[in-house]
Motif scaffolding. Structure first.
Motif, mmCIF file in Angstrom:
data_model
loop_
_atom_site.group_PDB
_atom_site.id
_atom_site.type_symbol
_atom_site.label_atom_id
_atom_site.label_comp_id
_atom_site.label_asym_id
_atom_site.label_seq_id
_atom_site.Cartn_x
_atom_site.Cartn_y
_atom_site.Cartn_z
ATOM 1 N N PRO A 198 19.255 40.726 -15.928
ATOM 2 C CA PRO A 198 19.107 40.439 -17.360
ATOM 3 C C PRO A 198 19.412 38.988 -17.714
ATOM 4 O O PRO A 198 18.874 38.454 -18.675
ATOM 5 C CB PRO A 198 20.132 41.384 -18.006
ATOM 6 C CG PRO A 198 20.207 42.523 -17.057
ATOM 7 C CD PRO A 198 20.097 41.908 -15.698
ATOM 8 N N LEU A 199 20.272 38.347 -16.924
ATOM 9 C CA LEU A 199 20.567 36.932 -17.158
ATOM 10 C C LEU A 199 19.316 36.078 -16.981
ATOM 11 O O LEU A 199 19.203 34.990 -17.536
ATOM 12 C CB LEU A 199 21.658 36.452 -16.194
ATOM 13 C CG LEU A 199 23.020 37.156 -16.312
ATOM 14 C CD1 LEU A 199 23.958 36.664 -15.227
ATOM 15 C CD2 LEU A 199 23.626 36.928 -17.697
ATOM 16 N N LEU A 200 18.381 36.584 -16.183
ATOM 17 C CA LEU A 200 17.132 35.855 -15.940
ATOM 18 C C LEU A 200 16.016 36.343 -16.840
ATOM 19 O O LEU A 200 14.881 35.879 -16.741
ATOM 20 C CB LEU A 200 16.712 36.027 -14.473
ATOM 21 C CG LEU A 200 17.760 35.676 -13.411
ATOM 22 C CD1 LEU A 200 17.241 36.003 -12.031
ATOM 23 C CD2 LEU A 200 18.141 34.213 -13.513
ATOM 24 N N GLY A 201 16.334 37.322 -17.677
ATOM 25 C CA GLY A 201 15.316 37.863 -18.566
ATOM 26 C C GLY A 201 14.347 38.799 -17.889
ATOM 27 O O GLY A 201 13.204 38.931 -18.304
ATOM 28 N N ARG A 252 11.176 28.202 -11.647
ATOM 29 C CA ARG A 252 11.903 28.504 -12.889
ATOM 30 C C ARG A 252 10.972 28.829 -14.058
ATOM 31 O O ARG A 252 11.370 29.511 -15.011
ATOM 32 C CB ARG A 252 12.820 27.336 -13.267
ATOM 33 C CG ARG A 252 12.098 26.041 -13.590
ATOM 34 C CD ARG A 252 13.092 24.897 -13.805
ATOM 35 N NE ARG A 252 12.434 23.637 -14.137
ATOM 36 C CZ ARG A 252 11.886 22.831 -13.261
ATOM 37 N NH1 ARG A 252 11.921 23.141 -11.964
ATOM 38 N NH2 ARG A 252 11.316 21.700 -13.643
ATOM 39 N N ASN A 253 9.732 28.368 -14.005
ATOM 40 C CA ASN A 253 8.788 28.636 -15.098
ATOM 41 C C ASN A 253 7.926 29.861 -14.823
ATOM 42 O O ASN A 253 6.767 29.917 -15.214
ATOM 43 C CB ASN A 253 7.894 27.408 -15.318
ATOM 44 C CG ASN A 253 8.676 26.197 -15.782
ATOM 45 O OD1 ASN A 253 9.612 26.332 -16.571
ATOM 46 N ND2 ASN A 253 8.308 25.017 -15.299
ATOM 47 N N HIS A 254 8.479 30.848 -14.143
ATOM 48 C CA HIS A 254 7.706 32.050 -13.805
ATOM 49 C C HIS A 254 7.535 32.969 -15.015
ATOM 50 O O HIS A 254 8.313 32.918 -15.970
ATOM 51 C CB HIS A 254 8.423 32.819 -12.695
ATOM 52 C CG HIS A 254 9.792 33.283 -13.087
ATOM 53 N ND1 HIS A 254 10.902 32.487 -12.965
ATOM 54 C CD2 HIS A 254 10.237 34.452 -13.600
ATOM 55 C CE1 HIS A 254 11.969 33.135 -13.381
ATOM 56 N NE2 HIS A 254 11.590 34.340 -13.781
ATOM 57 N N ILE A 280 7.679 34.834 -9.555
ATOM 58 C CA ILE A 280 8.843 35.700 -9.779
ATOM 59 C C ILE A 280 9.348 36.274 -8.456
ATOM 60 O O ILE A 280 10.548 36.494 -8.267
ATOM 61 C CB ILE A 280 8.530 36.841 -10.779
ATOM 62 C CG1 ILE A 280 9.836 37.451 -11.281
ATOM 63 C CG2 ILE A 280 7.653 37.910 -10.155
ATOM 64 C CD1 ILE A 280 9.648 38.446 -12.391
ATOM 65 N N ILE A 281 8.429 36.495 -7.502
ATOM 66 C CA ILE A 281 8.823 37.002 -6.186
ATOM 67 C C ILE A 281 9.712 35.980 -5.473
ATOM 68 O O ILE A 281 10.799 36.307 -4.985
ATOM 69 C CB ILE A 281 7.583 37.331 -5.337
ATOM 70 C CG1 ILE A 281 6.830 38.528 -5.933
ATOM 71 C CG2 ILE A 281 7.980 37.621 -3.887
ATOM 72 C CD1 ILE A 281 5.500 38.822 -5.272
ATOM 73 N N VAL A 320 18.641 27.500 -4.176
ATOM 74 C CA VAL A 320 18.559 26.657 -5.368
ATOM 75 C C VAL A 320 17.168 26.032 -5.490
ATOM 76 O O VAL A 320 16.562 26.044 -6.575
ATOM 77 C CB VAL A 320 19.638 25.545 -5.313
ATOM 78 C CG1 VAL A 320 19.392 24.513 -6.414
ATOM 79 C CG2 VAL A 320 21.027 26.159 -5.463
ATOM 80 N N VAL A 321 16.647 25.497 -4.394
ATOM 81 C CA VAL A 321 15.311 24.886 -4.404
ATOM 82 C C VAL A 321 14.253 25.914 -4.815
ATOM 83 O O VAL A 321 13.377 25.631 -5.640
ATOM 84 C CB VAL A 321 14.972 24.294 -3.014
ATOM 85 C CG1 VAL A 321 13.496 23.882 -2.956
ATOM 86 C CG2 VAL A 321 15.865 23.097 -2.709
ATOM 87 N N SER A 322 14.355 27.119 -4.246
ATOM 88 C CA SER A 322 13.387 28.170 -4.558
ATOM 89 C C SER A 322 13.449 28.558 -6.030
ATOM 90 O O SER A 322 12.416 28.739 -6.684
ATOM 91 C CB SER A 322 13.652 29.397 -3.673
ATOM 92 O OG SER A 322 12.723 30.417 -3.941
#
Length: 501
Positions: free
Chosen positions: A156-159, A64-66, A11-12, A57-59
């Motif tokens: 919030p778009l990322l939850g 993305r599965n954090h 997530i960091i 984008v790569v990061s």
């Protein structure tokens, strides 16, 4: 046996990827400016923006599965290292365009931008391409309101909830909320911030600035940064008092708690004038301006030598205007220059040095200690006299008719001690580089308070180019801890932060 701290690294780095995307997007905006003005560095700025966004984008894709949870420790890490990530990527346009070929100098200029310090290493600002100058001003504007607050608005778009980040970004004593949801708070603050910037741009253009100069100075004013497009800073327009009065107005607004601006726009003006911090902030400006103006007006030689431009409305008006301008520039840590205050008698030199420790209001874009901390410390000091006479009495510190908890008072007192120690250590660090006493204390106070102009060899009409390379890194560190109000960065240097218990 102590266990090492387990962090949610995904997530960091996901958040860092988001910051890269922000930075890259603003670089593309600078590319558009470069294209319009045909300044010769459009391709370099385009490459900077694209590369920065690709890293983002790569990061984000890789992480993305954090796990969508962020504890307080991770919040502090994201805030502190987030500024470093932004600064590292923000240095790319300077290096690629060769406007600042040295990485050390480019990092310093970028850190000065994002922390809204306004200290510069550029000897000839007017020779820098327009696209790069616009990027330079944008670093102020992004950092002014807080890159983290901007990100909180879309988390919030990322939850992801953003309260931990907001707490780490704004650790001051004020707990005012505009809305129960912190993301809506951030959006409202950014709307006010953008509105003020647009309004100042229009007014400066109408007052005689070019559109390019107007928008750049608006970006710098509302962020209380101080980067200018002219070598002489705002002194370039000393023959146009209206321009300086417009900047004075918006420096004052930028140094005021943005929450109060929101209340004013909602028609709750009485809440503004009842706010104790605002009242003290306003009184400070009036009193300090009166002191400086009287001394300048009574000393004709000082007035003529330090304000070497036409006295459009007469010596009295000029003394008041330049005093008000420089008092606001230092108190709000904007750092614009209309005159060299180090020529205004030794008393006023020391006077302005003291103002570097004041700072604007909490909840503003200003750096420094902040007025509310001074206010609560003063109130607690007076109560100590009463407690000495009445040791059994319960005498709480009150702010805006509410009791301030002992924890907050202790936090503020601890902040003052830590700030003083940071200033002393900062000055000692500069003195080890063979920098003279006056310059060393000026550099430490200015860097830590995110002011910009200092004293001695690094005064209002000078820049930081003569600072040795190690001095620029040391100054950058002081800028960072000052911008994040000490605790957020320094807590990362403690061993217990990295332990589970």
């Amino acid at each position: 046996m102590r266990k090492s701290l387990k962090l949610n690294y995904k997530i960091i780095f996901h958040f860092f990827g988001l910051l890269f995307l922000f930075n890259g997007g603003f670089m593309l905006l600078s590319t558009l400016v470069s294209l319009i003005y045909k300044d010769g560095v459009t391709i370099e700025l385009l490459i900077s923006g694209v590369v920065t966004m690709l890293i983002g984008v790569v990061s984000m894709v890789y992480t993305r599965n954090h796990k969508k949870e962020m504890n307080k420790r991770e919040g502090y890490i994201v805030v502190a290292f987030g500024w470093i990530v932004m600064t590292l990527s923000g240095s790319i346009p300077y290096v690629l365009t060769e406007s600042i070929p040295s990485f050390t100098d480019a990092f310093f200029e970028t850190m000065s931008g994002f922390t809204t310090t306004g200290a510069s290493i550029l000897d000839d600002i007017e020779a820098v391409p327009e696209g790069v100058l616009f990027w330079r001003s944008l670093t102020h504007w992004i950092g002014g309101m807080g890159i983290i607050v901007l990100a909180v608005a879309i988390l919030p778009l990322l939850g992801i909830g953003g309260m931990q980040l907001f707490a780490a970004e704004a650790p001051g004593p004020s707990a005012d909320k505009l809305h129960p949801r912190i993301t809506d708070t951030a959006k409202r603050l950014w709307l006010i911030y953008f509105g003020y910037t647009a309004a100042e741009t229009i007014l400066l253009k109408a007052a005689g600035m070019s559109f390019f100069d107007a928008i750049n100075h608006s970006l710098s004013t509302l962020s209380t940064g101080g980067f200018s497009t002219k070598n002489a800073s705002v002194a370039y327009w000393n023959d146009k008092p209206l321009i300086q009065y417009i900047i004075i107005l918006f420096m004052f607004l930028a140094g005021t708690n943005f929450v109060l601006s929101y209340f004013a726009f909602k028609g709750r003006v009485q809440k503004v004038f009842k706010d104790e911090e605002f009242k003290l902030y306003f009184r400070f400006i009036v009193i300090f301006t009166a002191i400086a103006a009287i001394l300048i007006y009574c000393n004709a030689d000082v007035s003529k030598s330090s304000i070497n431009h036409p006295m459009v409305f007469g010596e009295g008006e000029s003394a008041i205007r330049h005093s008000l301008f420089q008092v606001l520039a230092i108190v709000t840590t904007t750092g614009f220059v209309s005159a060299d205050y180090t020529l205004w008698t030794p008393f006023l030199t020391v006077f302005f040095f003291g103002l570097m420790f004041l700072g604007g209001s909490a909840g503003s874009t200003s750096g420094g200690i902040k007025v509310v901390r001074h206010l609560i410390t003063i109130k607690n000091g007076f109560l100590e006299f009463k407690r000495a006479l009445h040791p059994n009495a319960i005498l709480p510190v009150r702010y805006n008719k509410r009791s301030v908890s002992g924890d907050i008072v202790f936090n503020i007192l601890g902040f003052f001690i830590l700030y003083l120690l940071a200033f002393i250590v900062g000055a000692l660090g500069f003195s080890m580089m063979q920098i003279d006493f006056t310059s060393a204390i000026g550099l430490a106070a200015s860097s830590l308070g995110n002011v910009g102009p200092a004293l001695g060899d690094f005064g209002p009409v000078d820049n930081y180019n003569a600072l040795p390379a190690i001095g620029k890194w040391w100054s950058s560190f002081l800028m960072l801890i000052g911008r994040l109000e000490l605790f957020t960065v320094l807590i990362l240097l403690t061993p217990f932060f990295w332990r589970n218990r």
